[in-house]
Design an enzyme around this catalytic site. Structure first.
Site, PDB file in Angstrom:
ATOM      1  N   CYS A  61       0.841  -1.191   0.000  1.00  0.00           N
ATOM      2  CA  CYS A  61       0.000   0.000   0.000  1.00  0.00           C
ATOM      3  C   CYS A  61       0.880   1.246   0.000  1.00  0.00           C
ATOM      4  O   CYS A  61       1.854   1.318   0.749  1.00  0.00           O
ATOM      5  CB  CYS A  61      -0.844   0.052   1.269  1.00  0.00           C
ATOM      6  N   ALA A  90      -2.706  -3.590  -2.262  1.00  0.00           N
ATOM      7  CA  ALA A  90      -4.086  -3.920  -1.895  1.00  0.00           C
ATOM      8  C   ALA A  90      -5.005  -2.886  -2.539  1.00  0.00           C
ATOM      9  O   ALA A  90      -4.914  -1.692  -2.254  1.00  0.00           O
ATOM     10  CB  ALA A  90      -4.241  -3.901  -0.378  1.00  0.00           C
ATOM     11  N   ARG A 136       9.772  -4.717   2.095  1.00  0.00           N
ATOM     12  CA  ARG A 136      10.668  -3.647   2.544  1.00  0.00           C
ATOM     13  C   ARG A 136      12.048  -3.763   1.913  1.00  0.00           C
ATOM     14  O   ARG A 136      12.677  -2.744   1.589  1.00  0.00           O
ATOM     15  CB  ARG A 136      10.776  -3.687   4.079  1.00  0.00           C
ATOM     16  N   TYR A 160      -7.585  -8.687   7.201  1.00  0.00           N
ATOM     17  CA  TYR A 160      -8.601  -7.989   6.406  1.00  0.00           C
ATOM     18  C   TYR A 160      -9.796  -8.915   6.177  1.00  0.00           C
ATOM     19  O   TYR A 160      -9.844 -10.032   6.713  1.00  0.00           O
ATOM     20  CB  TYR A 160      -7.963  -7.422   5.130  1.00  0.00           C
TER      21      TYR A 160
HETATM   22  C1  LIG Z   1       4.832  -0.136   2.895  1.00  0.00           C
HETATM   23  C2  LIG Z   1       4.184  -1.483   3.017  1.00  0.00           C
HETATM   24  C3  LIG Z   1       2.912  -1.678   2.503  1.00  0.00           C
HETATM   25  C4  LIG Z   1       2.314  -2.941   2.558  1.00  0.00           C
HETATM   26  N1  LIG Z   1       1.088  -3.143   1.968  1.00  0.00           N
HETATM   27  C5  LIG Z   1       0.612  -4.394   1.831  1.00  0.00           C
HETATM   28  C6  LIG Z   1      -0.509  -4.665   1.006  1.00  0.00           C
HETATM   29  O1  LIG Z   1      -1.038  -3.779   0.312  1.00  0.00           O
HETATM   30  N2  LIG Z   1      -0.972  -5.936   0.958  1.00  0.00           N
HETATM   31  C7  LIG Z   1      -0.367  -6.955   1.646  1.00  0.00           C
HETATM   32  O2  LIG Z   1      -0.826  -8.104   1.571  1.00  0.00           O
HETATM   33  N3  LIG Z   1       0.730  -6.732   2.401  1.00  0.00           N
HETATM   34  C8  LIG Z   1       1.237  -5.495   2.480  1.00  0.00           C
HETATM   35  N4  LIG Z   1       2.405  -5.279   3.178  1.00  0.00           N
HETATM   36  C9  LIG Z   1       3.123  -6.449   3.719  1.00  0.00           C
HETATM   37  C10 LIG Z   1       4.198  -6.905   2.731  1.00  0.00           C
HETATM   38  O3  LIG Z   1       3.613  -7.318   1.501  1.00  0.00           O
HETATM   39  C11 LIG Z   1       5.047  -8.057   3.293  1.00  0.00           C
HETATM   40  O4  LIG Z   1       4.241  -9.198   3.491  1.00  0.00           O
HETATM   41  C12 LIG Z   1       5.719  -7.706   4.620  1.00  0.00           C
HETATM   42  O5  LIG Z   1       6.218  -6.389   4.611  1.00  0.00           O
HETATM   43  C13 LIG Z   1       6.846  -8.673   4.944  1.00  0.00           C
HETATM   44  O6  LIG Z   1       7.826  -8.688   3.904  1.00  0.00           O
HETATM   45  P1  LIG Z   1       9.214  -7.855   4.056  1.00  0.00           P
HETATM   46  O7  LIG Z   1       9.872  -8.354   5.317  1.00  0.00           O
HETATM   47  O8  LIG Z   1      10.000  -8.176   2.804  1.00  0.00           O
HETATM   48  O9  LIG Z   1       8.859  -6.423   4.170  1.00  0.00           O
HETATM   49  C14 LIG Z   1       2.989  -4.020   3.167  1.00  0.00           C
HETATM   50  C15 LIG Z   1       4.269  -3.801   3.718  1.00  0.00           C
HETATM   51  C16 LIG Z   1       4.866  -2.574   3.620  1.00  0.00           C
HETATM   52  C17 LIG Z   1       6.263  -2.406   4.175  1.00  0.00           C
END
Ligand SMILES: Cc1cc2nc3c(=O)[nH]c(=O)nc-3n(C[C@H](O)[C@H](O)[C@H](O)COP(=O)(O)O)c2cc1C
Length: 367
Positions: free
Chosen positions: A25, A57, A325, A183
């Protein structure tokens, strides 16, 4: 040969490597419409060398947005805004593009995170009445959601279908249903948020009913040669909540209905969750689903290192790794990983001169 850079095929859908960009997001839309921020953000990630870019999302109804600045796909204006953004991105990149379709349920109607993220009541500007399987708020002190009645469930399912048809028309390569992070669809799955006493609550079979109905309707509405996948939370990280055994049952039910892949995340349903955060902390959940199904599995969560990612795919814990991230921090992570493993990535013509001298075969030239 690096496992991470071994191509993969789901039906006629080809993926250049095993690196997926997770949905993120951006809270930068206006009335559900993508803005020029999305051109910058998605355009940047489209040049990363990953195989698949998942659009954040995207709410199927205005009241299904987490915040008033979420992207939507519920009318012609929101569809056109995504269309403009993707036209630009596609002009310069052939990365596969998926979209995550979502409804936030009881976690809707909040302020954007960098302004505190608090719930906005319906009588305030940008506020909306939230809905959920049961009238149980996410957090103590929050206004209760309204429990969805049967006609609202039908309307919701139809909204998912209408958004799917719009996604198909936009030429989007794959649809991912958001069944994770607390959600709406996850709220149906978890016994902590679903206390219904009709056929949509109670037993595991009943709690899975609405998410599976939505999946079936969406699958039927999207071109058969394009994947429909689901993102799930493998556990609520709370005793008595949704757990890995129920996740496996849901994964098997999805697989039986033609689900093309499952993306295993975790948590988000309740503030009382106890998450053992650390490198690869959700990979055991992906591995458990992988053991119990035949469809491709995507692992995610604090995957930051090249060898870590290689090990997850190479040992068969998952078929793909997703980055969130990590790839915001380093949008060329897949280039660096390919260089590390002696593999190849596609770079835009404009950047070909950046190929480092010590990696003379890094870029796939001439495609
Ligand atoms: C800025 C941001 C926005 C995110 N928005 C969503 C989203 O729209 N839908 C979703 O399923 N997860 C969302 N997440 C979760 C990530 O998709 C991911 O599952 C989570 O950050 C763990 O992965 P990472 O350790 O590589 O960040 C978001 C995470 C971040 C950091």
């Amino acid at each position: 040969m690096s496992a991470l850079f071994t191509p993969y095929r789901i039906g006629t859908f080809e993926m250049a490597n095993r690196i997926v960009i997770a949905p993120m997001c951006q809270y930068s839309a206006v009335d559900g419409c993508m803005t020029d921020w999305h051109v910058i953000h998605l355009g940047n990630l489209a040049l990363s060398g990953a195989a698949l870019l998942t659009v954040e999302a995207t709410a199927v109804l205005p009241e299904g947005r987490i915040t008033y600045a979420d992207v939507g796909l519920w009318n012609d204006a929101t569809e056109a805004a995504i269309g403009r953004t993707l036209d630009t991105v596609r002009r310069w990149s052939d990365i596969r593009i998926a979209i995550q379709l979502a409804h936030a349920g009881r976690k809707a109607s909040t302020e954007v995170p960098w302004k505190g993220g608090l719930q906005i009541p319906p009588d305030r500007s940008n506020g909306r009445q939230t809905v959920a399987p049961s009238a149980i708020p996410y957090q103590e002190g929050q206004r209760s959601p309204v429990a969805l009645d049967r006609s609202s469930l039908t309307r919701l399912r139809e909204a998912f279908v209408a958004a799917t048809q719009r996604a198909a028309r936009l030429g989007i390569d794959a649809v991912q249903l958001h069944g994770a992070h607390g959600y709406l669809l996850h709220q149906f799955l978890s016994p902590l948020s679903n206390r219904r006493d009709d056929e949509y609550g109670g037993s595991l079979e009943n709690r899975m009913r609405f998410p599976l109905e939505v999946f079936e309707a969406v699958r039927a509405a999207f071109p058969p040669d394009r994947p429909v996948t689901m993102r799930v939370s493998g556990t609520d990280w709370v005793d008595g909540g949704w757990d890995i055994d129920q996740t496996i049952a849901a994964a098997q039910a999805l697989e039986a209905r033609g689900c093309s892949a499952i993306h295993v995340s975790s948590g988000g349903l309740t503030p009382s969750q106890q998450i053992p955060v650390g490198p690869s902390y959700q990979v055991p959940l992906a591995r458990a689903v992988k053991k119990a199904t035949r469809m491709p599995v995507i692992a995610v969560g604090l995957i930051t290192e090249f060898e870590q990612a290689e090990a997850i795919v190479g040992t068969g814990d998952a078929d793909f790794i997703a980055l969130a991230r990590t790839i915001l921090y380093d949008p060329r992570w897949p280039w660096h990983a390919a260089a590390h493993f002696g593999a190849h990535v596609k770079a835009p013509d404009q950047y070909l001169r950046s190929q480092p001298r010590q990696y003379p075969d890094l870029f796939d030239i001439g495609h």
